[in-house]
Scaffold this active site. Structure first.
Site, PDB file in Angstrom:
ATOM      1  CG  HIS A  86      -1.913  -1.078   1.247  1.00 54.41           C
ATOM      2  ND1 HIS A  86      -1.598  -2.361   1.627  1.00 54.41           N
ATOM      3  CD2 HIS A  86      -3.239  -1.098   0.922  1.00 54.41           C
ATOM      4  CE1 HIS A  86      -2.681  -3.125   1.542  1.00 54.41           C
ATOM      5  NE2 HIS A  86      -3.680  -2.392   1.126  1.00 54.41           N
TER       6      HIS A  86
ATOM      7  CG  ASP B 249      -4.212  -5.790  -4.037  1.00 59.10           C
ATOM      8  OD1 ASP B 249      -5.310  -5.297  -3.715  1.00 59.10           O
ATOM      9  OD2 ASP B 249      -3.361  -6.145  -3.203  1.00 59.10           O
TER      10      ASP B 249
END
Length: 534
Positions: free
Chosen positions: A197, A269
């Protein structure tokens, strides 16, 4: 093919982010959650999927109905509910993290597999009742690196055998309820020490090592018939020295499609993650992922730019009609496998959303994974309930009536919370790191909510809790210890504790986990605080 038809087909392969709440003013994460005007426009233009987060179970059902009413085709509606639907939507079952079953699998493998299947069935059934038809789980990563900042207790195991057996059981249970499951994060995110992230992690292993550790759980999930696989944003230099796995044909087409023979949907993702956005524009990331073998593009940073990029690539021949058609067909097959209600068809009474069997499953999983030692916590007229959280803001683990607050308070321990926004609790002394002069005097009941989580960048092991334990013991101020989340912190700290000191560990952090843990330490249910407000 006319341009508008081409654009609609490409749009059907996008999955955008929305709040589970129905009004724009209720969005918790407006940086990523589109407004209703944007959502409606995209769905009317053909966007084929939405990932949701936030709100109550009842709100989620209304939201799913609303989104389906705006779309002109069947939608894939999904959520990251790796720990049960209640992890994201209040009122449904919030289950203990998957890693809690790994120890049981070593002792009683058949019982653990049966529980994992019930876990999947509970998640799938409740998702379906609320309007979802796609669960973004199970995590098939092997958490063999305790320093992993983002996988941690989300994994089903620390060995390929355990992770594979339990993840496959979850898939069977979930998909038996008419809801697609999703094995993630391919080809394996467990042995990394960076958070995708925030940055691009590296997995420095060759294919022989992948075959030994990372790939077996994905093979098990594929053998169980999993409907989709999610990519990992990580670098695999041994397979592709140029591009991350999400954008690599060597990983998605050769390894996943050809070598593992996966026939279902491949979804990226979230492309909004900084492992991607630091290096690629929204349009180029979407095109590269599609070229590499992805069918669905999840959460591009700019949905319109991603769609523009895909349309330009298709118009120029960079994306062939055959390649586009194969993804459209896989999406259609996936939809044919899962439950698709008629508009207005979500009418079942939600009073039985959580069945007695599912309530029993929640408690059984928590009790099986609970560890305790020592005696019971003694009441104190002037103690400190010192709680460590990631953040006090928007924290579903710690509502105003949380047992972690009220039960110690009833025993005389006043709450003090440490989080990333609070003044530093550290003294600067490595031998006595906790600044005790900033706390009230008296015995300290220490509660640590520590686990790997997205966007934190660490698994909590970088804080000096062993030294804090020794410091409090030396001053005879440690009244008890409760750890919620990471088993690695518990394993590290329990060796420092005197045998008689009250201590408990639960992999769960939700209020039910707190209640069961504190009950084991003799902290009984407490009356609710406060009165009416205006």
């Amino acid at each position: 093919m006319v341009a508008s038809e081409l654009r609609r087909q490409l749009a059907s392969l996008l999955v955008v982010r929305a709040s589970g709440h129905r009004r724009d003013s209720q969005r918790r994460y407006p940086r990523w959650e589109l407004t209703n005007d944007e959502l409606r426009s995209l769905l009317e233009a053909g966007v084929g999927g939405v990932i949701l987060l936030g709100g109550s179970a009842e709100e989620l059902r209304l939201r799913c109905e609303q989104l389906r009413s705006w779309a002109r085709q069947p939608l894939l509606l999904c959520a990251d509910v790796e720990e049960g639907v209640g992890q994201r939507f209040e009122g449904a079952s919030w289950l203990v993290p998957p890693l809690s079953l790994a120890k049981l699998h070593r002792r009683e493998p058949e019982r653990a597999v049966a529980l994992a299947e019930r876990y999947g069935r509970c998640t799938g059934r409740q998702a379906r009742l609320l309007g979802l038809n796609w669960v973004l789980g199970p995590v098939c990563d092997v958490n063999n690196n305790p320093a992993n900042p983002v996988i941690n207790v989300r994994a089903w195991g620390e060995t390929p055998q355990t992770a594979g057996a339990l993840a496959a059981a979850f898939v069977r249970g979930c998909q038996d309820e008419g809801v697609l499951a999703c094995a993630k994060h391919f080809p394996g995110h467990g042995d990394t020490s960076a958070d995708s992230h925030l940055e691009l992690p590296e997995l420095p292993h060759d294919q022989a090592r992948l075959e030994q550790i990372e790939l077996p759980p994905f093979r098990a999930a594929i053998a169980a018939g999993v409907g989709s696989v999610m990519t990992a944003h990580l670098s695999l230099p041994a397979l592709d020295a140029q591009r991350p796995a999400t954008l690599s044909a060597a990983v998605l087409d050769q390894l996943l499609r050809q070598d593992l023979q996966f026939p279902g949907l491949v979804v990226t993702d979230a492309l909004v993650m900084e492992a991607i956005t630091q290096h690629y524009s929204s349009g180029e990331a979407a095109v590269l992922a599609f070229e590499a073998g992805a069918d669905l593009i999840l959460m591009p940073a700019d949905a319109q730019a991603a769609l523009d990029g895909l349309e330009a690539a298709a118009a120029s021949g960079r994306i062939s009609p055959e390649r586009l058609q194969s993804s459209l067909e896989r999406r259609a097959r996936a939809l044919s496998r899962c439950w698709l209600p008629e508009l207005g068809g979500l009418q079942q009474d939600l009073s039985d959303l959580v069945t007695p069997q599912e309530r029993q499953l929640s408690r059984e999983l928590l009790e099986l994974s609970l560890e305790r030692r020592g005696g019971q916590v003694s009441a104190s007229s002037g103690g400190v309930n010192l709680m460590r959280l990631d953040t006090q803001l928007n924290c579903p683990q710690l509502p105003a009536v949380a047992p972690a607050l009220l039960r110690p308070l009833a025993a005389g321990f006043q709450p003090t919370v440490i989080d990333q926004r609070s003044p530093s609790p550290w003294s600067g002394d490595p031998q006595a790191p906790l600044a005790l002069d900033r706390l009230a005097p008296g015995p300290v009941f220490l509660q640590l909510f520590v686990r790997g989580n997205p966007f934190r960048g660490s698994a909590g092991g970088d804080e000096p809790w062993p030294q804090v334990i020794l410091q409090l013991l030396a001053q005879q101020r440690l009244a008890g210890l409760a750890i919620y989340g990471s088993p690695y912190l518990w394993e590290q700290l329990r060796e420092l504790l005197p045998a008689e000191l009250p201590a408990v560990y639960s992999p769960g952090q939700m209020p039910q986990a707190q209640a069961i843990s504190l009950e084991a330490l003799g902290l009984a249910e407490a009356p609710l605080e406060g009165g009416f407000t205006d």
